[in-house]
Design a protein around this motif. Structure first.
Motif, PDB file in Angstrom:
ATOM      1  N   THR A  93      34.868  36.071  41.642  1.00 55.56           N
ATOM      2  CA  THR A  93      35.721  36.091  42.828  1.00 55.56           C
ATOM      3  C   THR A  93      36.834  35.046  42.759  1.00 55.56           C
ATOM      4  O   THR A  93      37.621  34.940  43.693  1.00 55.56           O
ATOM      5  CB  THR A  93      34.881  35.848  44.094  1.00 55.56           C
ATOM      6  OG1 THR A  93      34.144  34.639  43.936  1.00 55.56           O
ATOM      7  CG2 THR A  93      33.931  37.000  44.338  1.00 55.56           C
ATOM      8  N   HIS A  94      36.909  34.297  41.661  1.00 53.97           N
ATOM      9  CA  HIS A  94      38.013  33.341  41.520  1.00 53.97           C
ATOM     10  C   HIS A  94      39.265  34.089  41.061  1.00 53.97           C
ATOM     11  O   HIS A  94      40.117  34.408  41.873  1.00 53.97           O
ATOM     12  CB  HIS A  94      37.620  32.222  40.540  1.00 53.97           C
ATOM     13  CG  HIS A  94      38.686  31.194  40.355  1.00 53.97           C
ATOM     14  ND1 HIS A  94      39.001  30.664  39.133  1.00 53.97           N
ATOM     15  CD2 HIS A  94      39.520  30.609  41.250  1.00 53.97           C
ATOM     16  CE1 HIS A  94      39.984  29.786  39.278  1.00 53.97           C
ATOM     17  NE2 HIS A  94      40.314  29.738  40.558  1.00 53.97           N
ATOM     18  N   LEU A  95      39.328  34.423  39.783  1.00 56.98           N
ATOM     19  CA  LEU A  95      40.511  35.121  39.279  1.00 56.98           C
ATOM     20  C   LEU A  95      40.166  36.417  38.561  1.00 56.98           C
ATOM     21  O   LEU A  95      40.985  36.957  37.815  1.00 56.98           O
ATOM     22  CB  LEU A  95      41.319  34.197  38.360  1.00 56.98           C
ATOM     23  CG  LEU A  95      41.965  33.003  39.046  1.00 56.98           C
ATOM     24  CD1 LEU A  95      42.703  32.125  38.037  1.00 56.98           C
ATOM     25  CD2 LEU A  95      42.922  33.434  40.149  1.00 56.98           C
ATOM     26  N   ALA A 109      27.210  33.060  34.972  1.00 56.38           N
ATOM     27  CA  ALA A 109      28.266  32.079  34.696  1.00 56.38           C
ATOM     28  C   ALA A 109      29.569  32.789  34.368  1.00 56.38           C
ATOM     29  O   ALA A 109      29.569  33.855  33.748  1.00 56.38           O
ATOM     30  CB  ALA A 109      27.860  31.181  33.537  1.00 56.38           C
ATOM     31  N   CYS A 110      30.651  32.190  34.813  1.00 56.71           N
ATOM     32  CA  CYS A 110      31.981  32.723  34.501  1.00 56.71           C
ATOM     33  C   CYS A 110      32.560  31.919  33.332  1.00 56.71           C
ATOM     34  O   CYS A 110      32.629  30.685  33.405  1.00 56.71           O
ATOM     35  CB  CYS A 110      32.901  32.617  35.717  1.00 56.71           C
ATOM     36  SG  CYS A 110      34.547  33.273  35.362  1.00 56.71           S
ATOM     37  N   PRO A 111      33.008  32.602  32.281  1.00 56.74           N
ATOM     38  CA  PRO A 111      33.515  31.891  31.110  1.00 56.74           C
ATOM     39  C   PRO A 111      34.913  31.303  31.312  1.00 56.74           C
ATOM     40  O   PRO A 111      35.348  30.476  30.520  1.00 56.74           O
ATOM     41  CB  PRO A 111      33.532  32.970  30.021  1.00 56.74           C
ATOM     42  CG  PRO A 111      33.746  34.238  30.770  1.00 56.74           C
ATOM     43  CD  PRO A 111      33.039  34.057  32.090  1.00 56.74           C
ATOM     44  N   CYS A 112      35.604  31.715  32.353  1.00 57.30           N
ATOM     45  CA  CYS A 112      37.011  31.300  32.489  1.00 57.30           C
ATOM     46  C   CYS A 112      37.166  29.885  33.046  1.00 57.30           C
ATOM     47  O   CYS A 112      37.799  29.031  32.428  1.00 57.30           O
ATOM     48  CB  CYS A 112      37.761  32.299  33.359  1.00 57.30           C
ATOM     49  SG  CYS A 112      37.931  33.901  32.558  1.00 57.30           S
ATOM     50  N   HIS A 113      36.597  29.610  34.210  1.00 58.09           N
ATOM     51  CA  HIS A 113      36.797  28.296  34.821  1.00 58.09           C
ATOM     52  C   HIS A 113      35.487  27.673  35.269  1.00 58.09           C
ATOM     53  O   HIS A 113      35.479  26.752  36.070  1.00 58.09           O
ATOM     54  CB  HIS A 113      37.769  28.395  35.997  1.00 58.09           C
ATOM     55  CG  HIS A 113      39.029  29.125  35.660  1.00 58.09           C
ATOM     56  ND1 HIS A 113      39.245  30.431  36.034  1.00 58.09           N
ATOM     57  CD2 HIS A 113      40.105  28.747  34.933  1.00 58.09           C
ATOM     58  CE1 HIS A 113      40.419  30.827  35.571  1.00 58.09           C
ATOM     59  NE2 HIS A 113      40.961  29.829  34.897  1.00 58.09           N
ATOM     60  N   GLY A 114      34.380  28.223  34.795  1.00 61.61           N
ATOM     61  CA  GLY A 114      33.089  27.571  34.975  1.00 61.61           C
ATOM     62  C   GLY A 114      32.365  27.805  36.286  1.00 61.61           C
ATOM     63  O   GLY A 114      31.428  27.062  36.597  1.00 61.61           O
ATOM     64  N   SER A 115      32.734  28.808  37.039  1.00 58.06           N
ATOM     65  CA  SER A 115      31.957  29.088  38.260  1.00 58.06           C
ATOM     66  C   SER A 115      30.558  29.549  37.866  1.00 58.06           C
ATOM     67  O   SER A 115      30.375  30.243  36.868  1.00 58.06           O
ATOM     68  CB  SER A 115      32.636  30.169  39.098  1.00 58.06           C
ATOM     69  OG  SER A 115      33.782  29.641  39.721  1.00 58.06           O
ATOM     70  N   GLY A 126      31.822  25.506  41.070  1.00 58.42           N
ATOM     71  CA  GLY A 126      33.021  26.050  40.441  1.00 58.42           C
ATOM     72  C   GLY A 126      34.064  26.470  41.458  1.00 58.42           C
ATOM     73  O   GLY A 126      33.846  26.377  42.667  1.00 58.42           O
ATOM     74  N   PRO A 127      35.205  26.939  40.967  1.00 60.40           N
ATOM     75  CA  PRO A 127      36.337  27.243  41.855  1.00 60.40           C
ATOM     76  C   PRO A 127      36.233  28.584  42.599  1.00 60.40           C
ATOM     77  O   PRO A 127      37.094  28.864  43.430  1.00 60.40           O
ATOM     78  CB  PRO A 127      37.527  27.259  40.895  1.00 60.40           C
ATOM     79  CG  PRO A 127      36.946  27.672  39.585  1.00 60.40           C
ATOM     80  CD  PRO A 127      35.555  27.102  39.550  1.00 60.40           C
ATOM     81  N   ALA A 128      35.251  29.402  42.295  1.00 64.75           N
ATOM     82  CA  ALA A 128      35.154  30.709  42.971  1.00 64.75           C
ATOM     83  C   ALA A 128      35.041  30.500  44.476  1.00 64.75           C
ATOM     84  O   ALA A 128      34.187  29.737  44.937  1.00 64.75           O
ATOM     85  CB  ALA A 128      33.956  31.488  42.445  1.00 64.75           C
TER      86      ALA A 128
HETATM   87  S1  FES Z   1      37.799  33.437  37.059  1.00 61.31           S
HETATM   88 FE1  FES Z   1      35.760  32.827  37.249  1.00 61.31          FE
HETATM   89  S2  FES Z   1      35.910  30.717  37.602  1.00 61.31           S
HETATM   90 FE2  FES Z   1      37.948  31.340  37.421  1.00 61.31          FE
END
Ligand code: FES
Length: 161
Positions: A93-95, A109-115, A126-128
């Motif tokens: 839900t972040h990006l 776990a999200c590989p992009c920004h660590g959510s 994380g940023p989500a």
């Molecule tokens: S898209 Fe998942 S933490 Fe940014």
């Protein structure tokens, strides 16, 4: 004595006239071709053909108790918790990156920004900005588990088998 000049003048006028006629006919042909192309574009249905948002996740007994199964292709998780089966979107839900289930840690776990998310989609860190989205899941007449990726749920909803 003047006759050859007149004939030459007439020939020159005729060829100039023919040139103008050819240019005119050519212009009309180009205009007709353009009108045909734009007319077809206007009349052709402007429809985007997308695959169905409903995923057939198969028979519920494919999902053992206390399991999290990720379907990479459709971007969903099927979770079999104590309350029953439920489906979540694997899209962060972040990006919008595709998250991954980490069985060794028991988290998503999200590989992009660590959510990081719990198995019920709630955020750990994380940023989500929001938890993972729960999706409408139900059994078909044939007993298959269907997940509607276009129907996010506001409240948790379980499929009991
Ligand atoms: S898209 Fe998942 S933490 Fe940014």
């Amino acid at each position: 004595m003047n006759e050859p000049d007149t004939r030459e003048t007439k020939n020159a006028e005729t060829s100039r006239r023919q040139a103008f006629v050819q240019i005119g006919v050519g212009s009309i042909c180009v205009a007709c071709a353009g009108a045909t192309v734009f007319g077809y574009e206007f009349l052709a249905p402007n429809v985007l053909y997308e695959p169905s948002p409903i995923t057939n996740a198969g028979k519920p007994d494919r999902y053992p108790a206390d399991s999290v199964t990720q379907d990479q292709q459709s971007g969903i998780y099927i979770v079999h918790g104590p309350e029953g089966l439920y489906a979540m979107s694997a899209v962060c839900t972040h990006l919008g990156c595709l998250t991954a289930w980490k069985p060794e840690l028991g988290i998503v776990a999200c590989p992009c920004h660590g959510s990081k998310f719990r198995r019920d989609g709630s955020k750990i860190e994380g940023p989500a900005p929001r938890p993972l989205v729960w999706l409408k899941a139900y059994l078909s007449d044939e007993g298959d588990l269907l997940v509607d990726r276009s129907s996010p749920l506001e409240q948790k909803q379980y499929v009991r088998t």
